[in-house]
Design an enzyme around this catalytic site. Structure first.
Site, PDB file in Angstrom:
ATOM      1  N   CYS A 128      30.534  37.827  31.769  1.00 20.26           N
ATOM      2  CA  CYS A 128      31.441  38.978  31.651  1.00 20.26           C
ATOM      3  C   CYS A 128      32.912  38.568  31.484  1.00 20.26           C
ATOM      4  O   CYS A 128      33.627  39.098  30.640  1.00 20.26           O
ATOM      5  CB  CYS A 128      31.274  39.892  32.869  1.00 20.26           C
ATOM      6  SG  CYS A 128      30.987  39.024  34.424  1.00 20.26           S
ATOM      7  N   HIS A 241      36.771  44.124  35.381  1.00 21.79           N
ATOM      8  CA  HIS A 241      37.368  42.807  35.652  1.00 21.79           C
ATOM      9  C   HIS A 241      38.762  42.758  35.017  1.00 21.79           C
ATOM     10  O   HIS A 241      38.950  43.166  33.870  1.00 21.79           O
ATOM     11  CB  HIS A 241      36.545  41.688  35.005  1.00 21.79           C
ATOM     12  CG  HIS A 241      35.245  41.382  35.682  1.00 21.79           C
ATOM     13  ND1 HIS A 241      34.774  42.035  36.797  1.00 21.79           N
ATOM     14  CD2 HIS A 241      34.305  40.445  35.381  1.00 21.79           C
ATOM     15  CE1 HIS A 241      33.602  41.521  37.150  1.00 21.79           C
ATOM     16  NE2 HIS A 241      33.296  40.562  36.306  1.00 21.79           N
TER      17      HIS A 241
HETATM   18  N1  12T Z   1      27.762  34.984  39.574  1.00 24.04           N
HETATM   19  O1  12T Z   1      26.464  36.214  34.039  1.00 24.04           O
HETATM   20  O2  12T Z   1      28.732  37.120  40.664  1.00 24.04           O
HETATM   21  O3  12T Z   1      26.707  34.195  34.749  1.00 24.04           O
HETATM   22  O4  12T Z   1      29.938  38.375  39.374  1.00 24.04           O
HETATM   23  C1  12T Z   1      27.973  37.114  36.101  1.00 24.04           C
HETATM   24  C2  12T Z   1      28.556  37.620  37.234  1.00 24.04           C
HETATM   25  C3  12T Z   1      27.258  35.198  37.281  1.00 24.04           C
HETATM   26  C4  12T Z   1      26.781  35.397  34.902  1.00 24.04           C
HETATM   27  C5  12T Z   1      29.089  37.514  39.557  1.00 24.04           C
HETATM   28  C6  12T Z   1      27.834  35.694  38.425  1.00 24.04           C
HETATM   29  C7  12T Z   1      27.343  35.917  36.132  1.00 24.04           C
HETATM   30  C8  12T Z   1      28.476  36.924  38.379  1.00 24.04           C
END
Ligand code: 12T
Length: 336
Positions: A128, A241
């Site tokens: 994201c 975000h």
């Molecule tokens: N840990 O798509 O915790 O690799 O906000 C996205 C969001 C991994 C990802 C999060 C994460 C991803 C989070």
């Protein structure tokens, strides 16, 4: 007649729900729809375009007859994406499992649409924070080249899933009522706090979330030498975000030139009139599909430096909308 596609959505959490909503809103030509998830959700109902669908447990044979499988993160991708490809489906995957695989295109349609053409069954949706970053960087890169980028993120809890949203609600009540705060999803309380810790720490002192921004941005922009460094911070925001982005360009660009570049950039909304208190805010950008940019100014600390504030809905452009845009691109290129 327009081609109609059999679609499977795998995952019914925050991103899975956003996928169903975006597919419906954009009137994607869905013929049949399967909604797949883990055993925990199997049997529950979801709605799509006024019809009820029963969630089924994902299995290797779930993808028979499916043309397009949209995976909404989690373990399911590693477990079932190869099976879906074997059944003939094209997979668009939201997880981090395949993003850096050289056999897998990593695509943001405003930035590198050409990369969908060489897919071998799986196309990865970037992280994201990466998606909104590259939508903002690409027009500057094309206009003037980029020497170096420094990013600080302010990331909403919904990026960590629906349980994280519930945790912020619960903790907010606990704090306001003077009760002890329980932390389960995040390593520390997130209510009325900021956590400089998203995903797991790496030996180099950065978190995986920070390094995803580094590696994914280089892959999407096709510049493995791009100097880029990030600090990723979780903030007590539900959706949206924010990123403070500092860019050092190769050639000089005036702020007015950059404004003009962003006015014309695909997928970008320039929202920049500080006198009128106009700058993008997560509570306004939540629900939108574009990347909002404001606070455009010269970076005083470096030559040819620009500073800006970049905001997007992490569940939509940061996940579901980008995935559906990739599917639309496949359809346009007759690759589905
Ligand atoms: N840990 O798509 O915790 O690799 O906000 C996205 C969001 C991994 C990802 C999060 C994460 C991803 C989070």
């Amino acid at each position: 007649m327009k081609k109609k596609i059999n679609v499977a959505v795998v995952g019914t959490g925050a991103v899975g729900q956003a996928l169903l909503q975006v597919l419906a809103e954009r009137d994607f030509p869905v013929a049949g729809l399967k909604v797949l998830a883990t055993k925990r959700s199997a049997g529950k109902k979801v709605e799509f375009k006024g019809e009820e669908y029963t969630i089924e447990e994902t299995a290797p044979d779930s993808f028979s007859g499916v043309h397009l499988a949209l995976f909404a993160g989690g373990e399911a991708s590693r477990l079932f994406a190869p099976a879906a490809v074997k059944e003939g489906a094209v997979v668009i995957d939201n997880s981090s499992s395949f993003r850096l695989d050289p056999q897998v295109p990593l695509v943001v349609p405003e930035v590198n649409p050409e990369d969908v053409k060489w897919h071998k069954g799986i196309i990865a949706n970037p992280n994201c924070s990466t998606i909104q970053l590259v939508v903002a960087l690409k027009p500057l890169y094309d206009a003037a080249g980029i020497e170096r980028v420094i990013i600080s993120t302010y990331q909403a809890v919904s990026g960590a899933g629906q349980e994280a949203v519930e945790e912020l609600k619960l903790q907010s009540r606990e704090v306001l009522e003077g009760r002890p705060v329980t932390a389960a999803v995040f390593p520390w309380p997130i209510a009325f706090n900021c956590l400089p810790h998203i995903d797991v720490f790496q030996p180099n002192g950065y978190t995986r979330e920070e390094m995803k921004m580094v590696h994914e941005t280089r892959k999407i922009m096709k510049d493995e030498n791009l100097k880029i460094s990030a600090t990723a911070v979780r903030v007590p925001v539900f959706v949206g975000h924010c990123e403070a982005v500092h860019v050092e360009t190769r050639e000089e660009l005036s702020v007015e030139e950059v404004r003009e570049i962003f006015r014309r950039a695909p997928g970008v909304v320039l929202m920049d009139d500080p006198e009128k208190k106009l700058y993008p805010l997560p509570i306004q950008v939540a629900g939108k599909d574009e990347v909002y940019i404001g606070r455009l100014r010269k970076d005083l600390a470096v030559d040819r430096g620009l500073s800006m504030w970049v905001v997007a809905d992490n569940l939509r452009k940061g996940a579901a909308t980008n995935a559906v845009q990739i599917a639309e691109l496949l359809l346009k290129e007759s690759l589905l």
